[in-house]
Design a protein around this motif. Structure first.
Motif, mmCIF file in Angstrom:
data_model
loop_
_atom_site.group_PDB
_atom_site.id
_atom_site.type_symbol
_atom_site.label_atom_id
_atom_site.label_comp_id
_atom_site.label_asym_id
_atom_site.label_seq_id
_atom_site.Cartn_x
_atom_site.Cartn_y
_atom_site.Cartn_z
ATOM 1 N N PRO A 115 0.795 -1.239 0.000
ATOM 2 C CA PRO A 115 0.000 0.000 0.000
ATOM 3 C C PRO A 115 0.821 1.280 0.000
ATOM 4 O O PRO A 115 0.286 2.347 -0.294
ATOM 5 N N ALA A 116 2.116 1.190 0.337
ATOM 6 C CA ALA A 116 2.983 2.374 0.342
ATOM 7 C C ALA A 116 4.384 1.949 -0.063
ATOM 8 O O ALA A 116 4.782 0.801 0.172
ATOM 9 N N PRO A 117 5.162 2.836 -0.675
ATOM 10 C CA PRO A 117 6.532 2.474 -1.062
ATOM 11 C C PRO A 117 7.351 2.053 0.158
ATOM 12 O O PRO A 117 7.209 2.612 1.247
ATOM 13 N N LYS A 118 8.217 1.053 -0.038
ATOM 14 C CA LYS A 118 9.095 0.570 1.030
ATOM 15 C C LYS A 118 10.511 0.415 0.484
ATOM 16 O O LYS A 118 10.696 -0.045 -0.639
ATOM 17 N N SER A 162 5.132 0.539 -4.742
ATOM 18 C CA SER A 162 3.701 0.668 -4.497
ATOM 19 C C SER A 162 2.937 0.913 -5.812
ATOM 20 O O SER A 162 3.237 0.291 -6.829
ATOM 21 N N ARG A 163 1.996 1.851 -5.807
ATOM 22 C CA ARG A 163 1.083 2.003 -6.949
ATOM 23 C C ARG A 163 1.789 2.339 -8.256
ATOM 24 O O ARG A 163 1.266 2.060 -9.338
ATOM 25 N N GLU A 197 -6.296 -2.716 3.241
ATOM 26 C CA GLU A 197 -5.115 -2.483 2.413
ATOM 27 C C GLU A 197 -4.999 -3.522 1.313
ATOM 28 O O GLU A 197 -4.620 -3.192 0.182
#
Length: 295
Positions: free
Chosen positions: A52-55, A80-81, A106
């Protein structure tokens, strides 16, 4: 060795070019690398896990090559997206997007990004080295059922990748089935570690990691065998597969297809090699092989 008859393959709602898939996390980070694996004989490809979010992932070292396999603790690094752009040139190809999340909402959100772009999703409920994700959720049947139900509600083929790091993997498989999964993938890596005696510290920056490769093949076969007897979903075998005979063994245990990961590190053309040994025009009907080791 048993060889299989060539022909179309459909598993868990996804049409594949053959029984062999690229496993998540191996050359699945760009559209170009996924295309390359399809061009070199993979019947389908699974992407790197997207969340759900950049890591950024864990601090290194993140990978250690062992005599028996590969130990890694990447920590689910992903854009992520933004990854949706990598799939624009792969529409209508057998691409399954691996996704992860920390809760049902999520999982549903991330799955929604890829509806219409991918052939299906593979829920990563099994990574053993990402705090709050993966196996942190995948060891709990209640959470597995809730997360699977949230993602599968979008109507896409929904595969659930299970962790072997549980007392009873069939309880998790049944939870995925209740949640609406269309297939089970077994297994992800086995939680493990090594220590450098020279440096007097763990070889991985995260200390613990996931073991893949030849060493875990018997564990994967056992898990597939147990799931076949406990669940009615199609099973995709994964873990240490590196030869055509390994594929047949997995199928005899109950798998309808297999994923190959660590073996790609040794041989980028592993799919072509296995296909040459696995298929023949007058080979056996795959339906007669799947699960035949069960009395």
């Amino acid at each position: 060795m048993v060889v299989l008859r060539t022909g179309p393959v459909t598993v868990g709602g996804v049409s594949l070019d053959n029984h062999l898939l690229l496993a998540a996390g191996v050359l699945g980070t760009t559209g170009a690398s996924l295309s390359r694996m399809l061009a070199t004989g993979a019947g389908g490809v699974v992407t790197k896990s997207i969340g759900p979010a950049p890591k950024d992932g864990h601090a290194g070292p993140c990978v250690a090559l062992l005599d028996c396999g590969i130990l890694n603790a990447m920590g689910l690094p992903n854009p992520s997206r933004e990854f949706t752009g990598e799939l624009e040139t792969l529409k209508n190809r057998p691409v399954i997007v691996s996704i992860f999340g920390g809760n049902p909402e999520e999982f549903a959100e991330v799955a929604g990004w890829f509806k219409g772009l991918a052939a299906g999703i593979e829920m990563n409920l099994s990574c053993p080295h990402a705090e709050g994700y993966g196996a942190a959720i995948g060891v709990d049947p209640v959470l597995v059922e809730k997360c699977t139900r949230a993602a599968s509600a979008l109507g896409m083929p929904t595969w659930v990748k299970l962790t072997p790091n549980v007392t009873d993997i069939t309880a998790i498989g049944k939870a995925a089935e209740r949640g609406g999964a269309t297939a089970i993938v077994a297994i992800n890596t086995v939680k493990a570690m090594r220590i450098s005696t020279g440096l007097r510290r763990p070889v991985l920056g995260n200390r613990y990691g996931g073991l893949s490769g030849d060493a875990i093949f018997p564990v994967a076969v056992r898990c597939v065998y147990e799931l076949y007897e406990a669940c009615s979903l199609p099973i995709i075998g994964c873990g240490g597969v590196s030869t055509a005979d390994n594929v047949i063994e997995m199928m005899m245990a109950g798998a309808q297809a297999v994923e190959i990961g660590s073996a790609v590190q040794r041989d980028i053309h592993i799919f072509e090699s296995i296909k040459r040994d696995l298929y023949a025009k007058k080979g056996a009907d795959p339906k007669e092989i799947v699960g035949c080791a069960h009395g």
